[in-house]
Design a protein around this motif. Structure first.
Motif, PDB file in Angstrom:
ATOM      1  N   LEU A 159       0.668  -1.394   0.143  1.00 24.31           N
ATOM      2  CA  LEU A 159      -0.620  -0.067  -0.039  1.00 24.31           C
ATOM      3  C   LEU A 159       0.702   1.082   0.778  1.00 24.31           C
ATOM      4  O   LEU A 159       1.761   1.157   0.778  1.00 24.31           O
ATOM      5  CB  LEU A 159      -0.866  -0.038   1.583  1.00 24.31           C
ATOM      6  N   GLN A 160       1.378   1.962  -1.298  1.00 17.30           N
ATOM      7  CA  GLN A 160       1.733   3.155  -1.276  1.00 17.30           C
ATOM      8  C   GLN A 160       0.643   3.985  -0.748  1.00 17.30           C
ATOM      9  O   GLN A 160      -0.582   4.035  -1.388  1.00 17.30           O
ATOM     10  CB  GLN A 160       2.087   3.188  -2.096  1.00 17.30           C
ATOM     11  N   MET A 161       1.460   4.745   0.216  1.00 19.35           N
ATOM     12  CA  MET A 161      -0.390   5.982   1.278  1.00 19.35           C
ATOM     13  C   MET A 161       1.475   7.281   0.319  1.00 19.35           C
ATOM     14  O   MET A 161       2.226   7.549   1.245  1.00 19.35           O
ATOM     15  CB  MET A 161       0.020   6.017   2.422  1.00 19.35           C
ATOM     16  N   ASN A 162       0.532   8.394  -0.282  1.00 19.60           N
ATOM     17  CA  ASN A 162       1.025  10.019  -0.836  1.00 19.60           C
ATOM     18  C   ASN A 162      -0.153  10.675  -0.025  1.00 19.60           C
ATOM     19  O   ASN A 162      -1.183  10.894   0.329  1.00 19.60           O
ATOM     20  CB  ASN A 162       1.448  10.044  -1.753  1.00 19.60           C
ATOM     21  N   SER A 163       0.599  12.024   0.137  1.00 18.33           N
ATOM     22  CA  SER A 163      -0.157  13.463   0.701  1.00 18.33           C
ATOM     23  C   SER A 163      -0.729  12.854   1.870  1.00 18.33           C
ATOM     24  O   SER A 163      -2.220  13.202   1.244  1.00 18.33           O
ATOM     25  CB  SER A 163      -0.811  13.809  -0.400  1.00 18.33           C
ATOM     26  N   LEU A 164      -0.096  12.316   2.492  1.00 19.14           N
ATOM     27  CA  LEU A 164      -0.809  11.569   4.356  1.00 19.14           C
ATOM     28  C   LEU A 164      -1.652  13.458   4.655  1.00 19.14           C
ATOM     29  O   LEU A 164      -0.851  14.158   5.191  1.00 19.14           O
ATOM     30  CB  LEU A 164       0.558  11.065   4.901  1.00 19.14           C
ATOM     31  N   LYS A 165      -2.580  12.844   5.504  1.00 21.59           N
ATOM     32  CA  LYS A 165      -3.270  13.301   6.445  1.00 21.59           C
ATOM     33  C   LYS A 165      -2.631  12.834   7.800  1.00 21.59           C
ATOM     34  O   LYS A 165      -3.536  11.791   8.013  1.00 21.59           O
ATOM     35  CB  LYS A 165      -5.028  14.088   5.856  1.00 21.59           C
ATOM     36  N   LEU A 166      -3.756  14.537   8.885  1.00 23.15           N
ATOM     37  CA  LEU A 166      -3.856  13.897  10.190  1.00 23.15           C
ATOM     38  C   LEU A 166      -4.409  12.569   9.975  1.00 23.15           C
ATOM     39  O   LEU A 166      -4.772  12.125  11.301  1.00 23.15           O
ATOM     40  CB  LEU A 166      -3.872  14.760  10.868  1.00 23.15           C
ATOM     41  N   GLU A 167      -5.979  12.677   9.819  1.00 20.69           N
ATOM     42  CA  GLU A 167      -6.910  11.983   9.464  1.00 20.69           C
ATOM     43  C   GLU A 167      -6.163  10.260   9.405  1.00 20.69           C
ATOM     44  O   GLU A 167      -7.252   9.535   9.540  1.00 20.69           O
ATOM     45  CB  GLU A 167      -7.933  12.246   9.644  1.00 20.69           C
ATOM     46  N   ASP A 168      -5.617   9.922   9.019  1.00 18.41           N
ATOM     47  CA  ASP A 168      -4.739   8.549   7.903  1.00 18.41           C
ATOM     48  C   ASP A 168      -4.487   8.033   8.964  1.00 18.41           C
ATOM     49  O   ASP A 168      -3.670   6.599   9.270  1.00 18.41           O
ATOM     50  CB  ASP A 168      -4.036   9.136   6.864  1.00 18.41           C
TER      51      ASP A 168
END
Length: 123
Positions: free
Chosen positions: A81-90
């Motif tokens: 799982l590539q996760m980009n532009s991570l946000k606090l809610e992630d």
């Protein structure tokens, strides 16, 4: 018995990226859909992404579309799982799961689960 082991979690700043991996034991990895779920404190576990057995179909929660990418390498019995532009809610514990069918769709039955890996997004 199928064992799923996640790795790659950690602490990252908002806007950053992480790549989660999930290694599966057993010979039948390529026969089944795979998925990623997450659970934040005080919230129910939710579907994040799924992928069919030969990666012909992928599924995403609306909250991660365009930012996360699920992929798999059947030769390595691994899903990513590539996760980009991570946000606090992630911020959550992320779980890998194997479905009972080949689709990896959100409506699949998920029989096997990993122990989870923590992802924390800071401001």
């Amino acid at each position: 018995q199928v064992q799923l082991v996640e790795s790659g979690g950690g602490l990252v700043q908002a806007g950053g990226s992480l790549r989660l991996s999930c290694a599966s034991s057993g010979r039948a990895f390529s026969f089944y859909g795979m998925g990623w779920f997450r659970q934040a404190p005080g919230k129910e576990r939710e579907f994040v992404a799924g992928i069919s057995r030969l990666a012909m179909s992928t599924y995403y929660a609306d909250s991660v579309k365009g930012r996360f990418t699920i992929s798999r390498d059947n030769a390595k019995n691994t899903v990513y799982l590539q996760m980009n532009s991570l946000k606090l809610e992630d911020t959550a514990t992320y779980y890998c799961a194997r479905s009972d069918d080949l689709s990896g769709a959100p409506t699949s039955s998920w029989r096997y689960w990993g122990q989870g890996t923590q992802v924390t997004v800071s401001s």
